[in-house]
Design an enzyme around this catalytic site. Structure first.
Site, PDB file in Angstrom:
ATOM      1  N   ASN A 199     -33.789 -48.609  72.654  1.00  0.00           N
ATOM      2  CA  ASN A 199     -33.274 -47.236  72.775  1.00  0.00           C
ATOM      3  C   ASN A 199     -32.805 -46.839  74.171  1.00  0.00           C
ATOM      4  OD1 ASN A 199     -33.930 -47.142  70.106  1.00  0.00           O
ATOM      5  ND2 ASN A 199     -35.526 -45.589  70.295  1.00  0.00           N
ATOM      6  N   THR A 209     -41.238 -39.241  70.190  1.00  0.00           N
ATOM      7  CA  THR A 209     -41.536 -38.328  71.295  1.00  0.00           C
ATOM      8  C   THR A 209     -41.704 -36.917  70.739  1.00  0.00           C
ATOM      9  OG1 THR A 209     -40.414 -39.653  72.969  1.00  0.00           O
ATOM     10  CG2 THR A 209     -40.592 -37.285  73.396  1.00  0.00           C
ATOM     11  N   TYR A 212     -34.044 -47.534  77.217  1.00  0.00           N
ATOM     12  CA  TYR A 212     -35.007 -47.333  78.290  1.00  0.00           C
ATOM     13  C   TYR A 212     -35.109 -48.592  79.161  1.00  0.00           C
ATOM     14  CZ  TYR A 212     -35.730 -43.147  75.600  1.00  0.00           C
ATOM     15  OH  TYR A 212     -35.512 -41.967  74.934  1.00  0.00           O
ATOM     16  N   HIS A 220     -42.079 -50.787  74.699  1.00  0.00           N
ATOM     17  CA  HIS A 220     -40.800 -50.208  74.275  1.00  0.00           C
ATOM     18  C   HIS A 220     -39.664 -50.954  74.987  1.00  0.00           C
ATOM     19  CE1 HIS A 220     -37.971 -47.582  72.606  1.00  0.00           C
ATOM     20  NE2 HIS A 220     -38.501 -46.407  72.885  1.00  0.00           N
ATOM     21  N   ASN A 242     -28.352 -43.824  74.678  1.00  0.00           N
ATOM     22  CA  ASN A 242     -28.611 -43.664  76.119  1.00  0.00           C
ATOM     23  C   ASN A 242     -27.662 -44.498  76.973  1.00  0.00           C
ATOM     24  OD1 ASN A 242     -30.643 -41.685  76.308  1.00  0.00           O
ATOM     25  ND2 ASN A 242     -32.223 -43.153  75.719  1.00  0.00           N
TER      26      ASN A 242
END
Length: 358
Positions: A182, A30, A184, A179, A239
Site C-alpha cells: 500500500n 487504520t 508505505y 506491512h 500512495n
C-alpha cells in the site's frame, strides 16, 4: 447467499504457529483512535474483542518507531506505555477466545510533520515527494519532500522493526504482520519511482527487495518465523507507487522470503490471476488472500481451489462485530459508514449492532 457456497471457509487452519478455528480473518484497517502518544485504549480493546470470532485479527497499522508514524492518532508499539496499551487489547481478545497479530507499519514518506509528536521531516528510500494530500490537525496539506535514509539509518530501521515485534509479543500478541504493501516504507523500497537509490538498496530487483527481506529476517529471528507474517500488494499504485516489473519483482521477493518459513504471506490481490498463481506456487506456507471487492462466495472458492488458505476482509468486519455468525447463518450484514472510519470516538467504531441487537 447459501451457506453451502462457503463451506471451505469453515475448516480449521494454521498460520505458522497460530492455530485458527476457520479461515475468515479480519484485515488490518487504520481507525485513528489511539491517544496522541500512540497508546491503545480501553475503547480499542473493546473494538477488537467484539470481533474476536474472526479466525485471526490483524490489527491496524502500528508504527515501530516515532519516525514510522504518518497519520493522526495511530498506535505505536515502541514505548513501554504503548506496549501496556496493547496488553489491554490482547487480553480482551484472548478472553473472547480470539487470536490477534499486530501489524507493524512504517509509513515512510506518506506522512506529515504536523501529525507526529516530534514534528520531523518524513524519511524514505529517496527524497521523492509523493503526490497527494495528508489530513492534519489544520486540514489537508501536501505531503512534504522526505529525507533519504542513510545506510546506517536503514539498519536502525530494521532494528526498530525487530524491537517493535518483541514489544508486540511482550504485549501478548500471537504474532506480528510486517506491512510491505500500500505504498508505505517497504513498498517504497520496491517501487520504481519512490526508490532512486544507487547503493545496495536500489536499482536492481535484488537490491530493491533487500529491505523487506532484511526486516522479515530480523523479525523472524526475534520472535520466531511461525509468528511472523508479511503483507504485500503487487501492482498496487496506491500512495503514488509505480512498479515497472511487477512479475519479476514479486517472484524474486517471494522466492527470497520463502526460506524464512514465515507464518503466512498476506496478498492484496488486484486481479492479476497469472501473478497470483505464480506467487501461490512459490510460497510454501499459509497464504492469506484479500481479493478486494469480491463477495464471500468468490473468496471461499479461492480456498476451495487452493489459491488461498485463509481469506481476509476489511469493511465487512469493521461494520459487523459478529461477522462470522452472520455469514454462517445467512443473516444480512450491517453497512459500513465511511464518514466514521477515521472520525474518532465510539460512533462507527464500537456501536455497530450484532444481529441480536438489531
Amino acid at each position: 447467499m447459501p451457506t453451502t457456497d462457503l463451506n471451505a471457509l469453515w475448516q480449521p487452519a494454521r498460520a505458522g504457529d497460530i492455530r485458527l478455528p476457520h479461515r475468515l480473518a479480519m484485515a488490518p484497517m487504520t481507525r485513528s483512535r489511539s491517544t496522541p502518544e500512540g497508546v491503545p485504549t480501553e475503547v480499542n480493546a473493546e473494538y477488537y474483542a467484539q470481533r474476536a470470532s474472526n479466525a485471526l485479527i490483524i490489527t491496524e497499522g502500528t508504527q515501530p518507531s516515532a519516525d514510522g508514524q504518518g497519520y493522526l492518532l495511530t498506535p505505536g508499539v515502541h514505548t513501554a506505555e504503548q506496549v501496556a496499551g496493547w496488553r489491554k487489547v490482547t487480553d480482551a481478545v484472548h478472553a473472547a477466545d480470539g487470536r490477534v497479530v499486530v501489524q507493524l507499519m512504517h509509513v515512510g514518506r506518506i506522512a506529515h510533520p504536523a501529525n507526529t509528536p516530534h514534528g520531523r521531516q518524513p524519511v524514505a528510500p529517496s527524497p521523492v515527494r509523493p503526490t497527494g494530500m495528508m489530513y492534519t490537525p489544520s486540514g489537508p496539506q501536501e505531503m512534504p519532500q522526505p529525507r533519504a535514509l542513510s545506510t546506517q539509518e536503514i539498519a536502525s530501521t530494521v532494528r526498530d522493526h525487530r524491537l517493535a515485534a518483541a514489544g508486540a509479543i511482550a504485549a501478548g500478541a500471537d504474532g506480528v504482520e510486517i506491512h510491505g504493501a500500500n505504498g508505505y516504507l517497504a513498498h517504497q523500497f520496491l517501487s520504481s519511482n519512490a526508490n532512486e537509490r544507487t547503493d545496495r538498496y536500489g536499482g536492481s530487483v535484488e537490491n530493491r527487495i533487500r529491505f523487506a527481506v532484511e526486516v522479515a529476517t530480523a523479525v523472524a529471528d526475534e520472535i520466531g518465523a511461525g509468528r511472523t507474517g508479511i503483507r504485500l500488494s503487487p501492482g498496487n499504485p496506491y500512495n503514488d507507487i509505480r512498479e515497472d516489473d511487477t512479475h519479476e519483482l514479486y517472484a524474486a521477493l517471494v522466492r527470497a522470503l520463502a526460506p524464512l518459513d514465515l507464518a503466512y504471506l498476506h496478498l492484496i490481490h488486484a486481479g492479476d490471476e497469472k501473478l497470483l498463481d505464480t506467487l501461490r506456487s512459490l510460497w510454501p506456507g499459509a497464504l492469506v488472500l484479500n481479493r478486494a471487492g469480491a463477495d464471500l462466495a468468490a473468496r471461499a472458492k479461492d480456498v476451495a481451489d487452493g489459491r488461498a488458505d485463509i481469506v481476509s476482509v476489511g469493511a465487512p468486519a469493521l461494520a459487523n462485530p459478529d461477522l462470522v455468525e452472520r455469514v454462517r447463518s445467512g443473516a444480512p450484514l450491517n453497512t459500513p459508514d465511511p464518514a466514521t472510519f477515521y472520525s474518532g470516538g465510539e460512533t462507527g467504531y464500537t456501536d455497530y449492532p450484532t444481529r441480536h441487537d438489531a
